[in-house]
Structure formats: C-alpha cells, structure tokens
Scaffold this active site. Structure first.
Site, PDB file in Angstrom:
ATOM      1  CB  VAL A  35      -1.091  -0.021   1.012  1.00  0.00           C
ATOM      2  CG1 VAL A  35      -2.056  -0.982   1.124  1.00  0.00           C
ATOM      3  CG2 VAL A  35      -0.227   0.042   2.474  1.00  0.00           C
ATOM      4  CE  LYS A  36       4.252   2.420   3.999  1.00  0.00           C
ATOM      5  NZ  LYS A  36       3.751   1.214   4.715  1.00  0.00           N
TER       6      LYS A  36
END
Ligand SMILES: *Cc1c(COP(=O)(O)O)cnc(C)c1O
Length: 400
Positions: free
Chosen positions: A185-186
């Site tokens: 999710v970065k």
C-alpha cells in the site's frame, strides 16, 4: 496513493526477465542468471532517483528500520526517540534492535514536535527517529539542529513518503540514514520490500552484511564470503525487486497525479470555514499521497469522518485507529510479547500503560486524512471534492 493502482506491463516485463532464468535470489548463481540482477539494478535506480550514495534493499520497511538501527550502532541500553503518531513498525524495529523506544508528542505537522524531542533527551538518548507520516515531512531543520547539538543520530522513517522532498532533498536522504517501505500500500510497491538509504559507506557496508547473515560479499562465491558481523536474513527476492523496478520508473507520474488531484480537494475544502490543514514544513516537497485536515473539535471530526464514509469517501480518523496512534497500542503498552523482553525494555515500556499524551490527543482527535487516488478522472476528482465539502459541512451543521 498506492503504486498498486498502476500495476501493469512494466512490472510484468521485469518479473518475466527473472522467471526466464529462474534465479529468484539476489546473490550468487552468476552463470545461470545471465546478467539479470534486479535487486542491484533497483538499488542503483534508487541511488540515482533519490540522490544518495548507497541503497540497501531489504525484505520490508520494518526490516529496513531494524537494519538501519543496528548498522548505526543502536542497541541495548540506547534510547530512540519516536513520535506517538506513526506505524507500529517504529517501536517494533527499536525493540528488535534491543533498544528502548521513547515516545514524544507530535504537532500539527503530524510528525514529532521538535520541542518534545528536546525535552525527552537523556544521557541514554542515541537516536531521533522522525516519521514522515502520510506523505509529508517533519521539520528536518529543527530536528537536525537538535541532533547536531546533542550529537545524536538522525534516522528518517520515510516509509510513507517516497518521492517527497524537504528543501529540494529527498526525504530519507537527509539524516544519517533513512528508510522506505515498498509494501503493497505504499507510494511505490514491490509487493513486499524496503530499503535503507545512506551517504555513509560504513553504514551501508554494515547494512549489506546484516541483511544477509553477516556475509561480506567479497568472496569469489557465497561459500568463500567471510562474516565480520552477526546478521539475519532480511533479503529481498529478485521477483520483488523486479516489481519495484517497474514501479520506480513511474514514480514521477504518480507524484504528478497525486499533486494535481490533491490540489482540487484541498482548494475546495479550504473554502469551508473552520477547517484547517496539516502544517507542511516545505509545502513544495509534499508527495500529496494524502490530504490531512483538522476540524475544530473531536466531535466534529468524528461526525465529518462518518459523513465522508457514508458518502463513499475513505476517511482515516487515526485517533481511533489501532495501528497508527498510541491510544490503542495496548499490546505495546502492556508488553504483550510472545517471549520475554529484556527486563530494561519491559520496564521502560510499562511507563506507557498510564502515560498520557494530551497534546497529541488534542491534535489527533481533530484530524482526518483521506488518500489521494491515482486513477481518478477529472470528473471523479471534482465530484469527490464536492462530496468532501458536503460531508465536512454536514458535521458543522450537526453541531449547530
Ligand atoms: C509501512 C510502514 C513501515 C513498515 O513497512 P513494511 O514494509 O510494511 O514493513 C514503517 N514505517 C511506516 C511509517 C510505515 O508506514
């Protein structure tokens, strides 16, 4: 916000290169790998893109932090100052290094308050670890001055701020070392992965050894390597590094989109009386992965977050979140460790079972963050801005 929104042909090509040879490991197998070295290639790309001399990939952002701490010589008896608003990896990595996490208040930058840092320094303090939360930066000039004055190490956790800058320099490249996370999710992702950035050759050499059982990587083959230090296996695989190579080439596109979309939301919300925004020590350097704003009180913030969710807009009300804010870190506060912690660490952590952070509470209880999407069309972005304004205004109406 997350690079996974833009997964496609670039990543597939890089991964397929690795699948062609079947050499999934980053070290050794020099013949069969046919010149394919994805982890090394990604490290070079990271050095070039972020302006650092050295980059050491790891299996995660958490292991990047642990590796950096250990390579910086932080261990038993050392205190590491970290903020109350962060991700659990901050204290996890400090404890993994055998050191003591010391938590301090944040300010309206949503990152550590330099005055709180100064007040927390003791004879045992060795490192200050700012966390550049939600895509934007801590006040690095102030923190650097404190570190210089007190001869402390500055370790930047830039896991959530890949591509953001402070006064023209990449976050993560300014302290003695910095870290990114490439989890799913970065801002850019490898699936799982992380990196330690540094300009110091000695720190880098130690990171290189530590992440691979202490191997010095100087032998004619792996079996001939020497082991100057104890280490662990925190290696990234070639498959994960390959995904990251596809992603890093698209980072500037991601940042452009985020900045454009965030501006639409922020400009609209700025017209709502009573709303204020997160303080950005260098607004030009914002990665714009999130829009973070404040309502006048906790009640209005909770109502606004509820109204946003009802309107289909993601709203992170961190105050009630059990991953990012100290209030709900019961497992940490009560030392719920699977195996016995070192007595000194356990004793020091137990202070947090009762310690209150009213200054952080006063900020976090009024704060909402909403992630900025990469795939929104212009119409969708405008529609989201309208919905956001309506949702936030409705929170004020409830109060009146
Ligand atoms: C994600 C994150 C980490 C840890 O990264 P992982 O790759 O998930 O281990 C550390 N610090 C912060 C601030 C993060 O957001």
């Amino acid at each position: 916000m997350p690079g996974f929104e833009f997964f496609g042909a670039e990543e597939r090509k890089e991964v397929n290169d690795v699948l062609e040879t079947g050499i999934l490991m980053r070290y050794g197998f020099d013949g069969p790998r046919k010149g394919i070295w994805k982890a090394k290639e990604l490290e070079t790309a990271i050095q070039d893109r972020f302006g650092v001399k050295y980059a050491q990939l790891t299996s995660s952002g958490t292991t990047a932090l642990t590796t950096a701490l250990v390579a910086l010589g932080i261990g038993a008896g050392d205190e590491v100052i970290m903020p109350t608003f962060t991700f659990v990896a901050s204290f996890e990595s400090v404890i993994a290094a055998g050191a003591i996490p010391v938590l301090v208040d944040i300010d309206e930058s949503l990152t550590m308050n330099p005055k709180a840092v100064e007040a927390a320094i003791t004879r045992k303090t060795k490192c200050v670890m700012p966390v550049h939360m939600c895509g934007s930066m801590a006040d690095l000039d102030a923190l650097k001055a404190i570190c210089d004055n007190h001869k402390l190490i500055l370790l930047e956790d830039a896991c959530q701020a890949i591509g953001a800058t402070y006064k023209g320099k990449a976050l993560g490249s300014i302290g003695h070392a910095g870290t990114f996370s490439f989890d799913f999710v970065k801002i850019i992702t490898c699936g799982e992965g992380g990196v330690v950035l540094t300009n110091d050759k000695d720190i880098y050499t130690k990171c290189d050894a530590y992440t691979d059982h202490g191997h010095d990587h100087l032998g004619v083959d792996r079996g001939a390597d020497l082991h100057p230090y104890l280490g662990y296996n925190y290696r990234i695989s070639e498959l994960h590094a390959a995904v990251g190579l596809g992603q890093i080439r698209k980072l500037d596109t991601f940042l452009d989109i985020q900045r454009k979309n965030k501006k639409v939301l922020k400009d609209a919300l700025a017209k709502v009386e009573g709303v204020t925004f997160r303080v950005l020590p260098d607004a030009d350097g914002d990665s714009a992965s999130f829009l973070s704003f404040f309502l006048p009180d906790a009640e209005a913030a909770q109502a606004a977050a509820d109204a946003m969710k009802a309107a289909g807009l993601p709203a992170f009300y961190w105050f009630n979140n059990n991953w990012h804010y100290i209030r709900k870190w019961d497992h940490f506060k009560n030392s719920h460790s699977l195996s016995a912690l070192a007595p000194e660490i356990r004793e020091r952590i137990s202070e947090y079972a009762t310690k209150q952070f009213p200054a952080s509470d006063a900020i976090m209880s009024r704060c909402i963050s909403t992630p900025i999407g990469l795939l929104w069309t212009e119409e969708e972005t405008a529609e989201k801005a309208t919905k956001l304004v309506e949702a936030v205004k409705s929170a004020f109406a409830v109060k009146a």
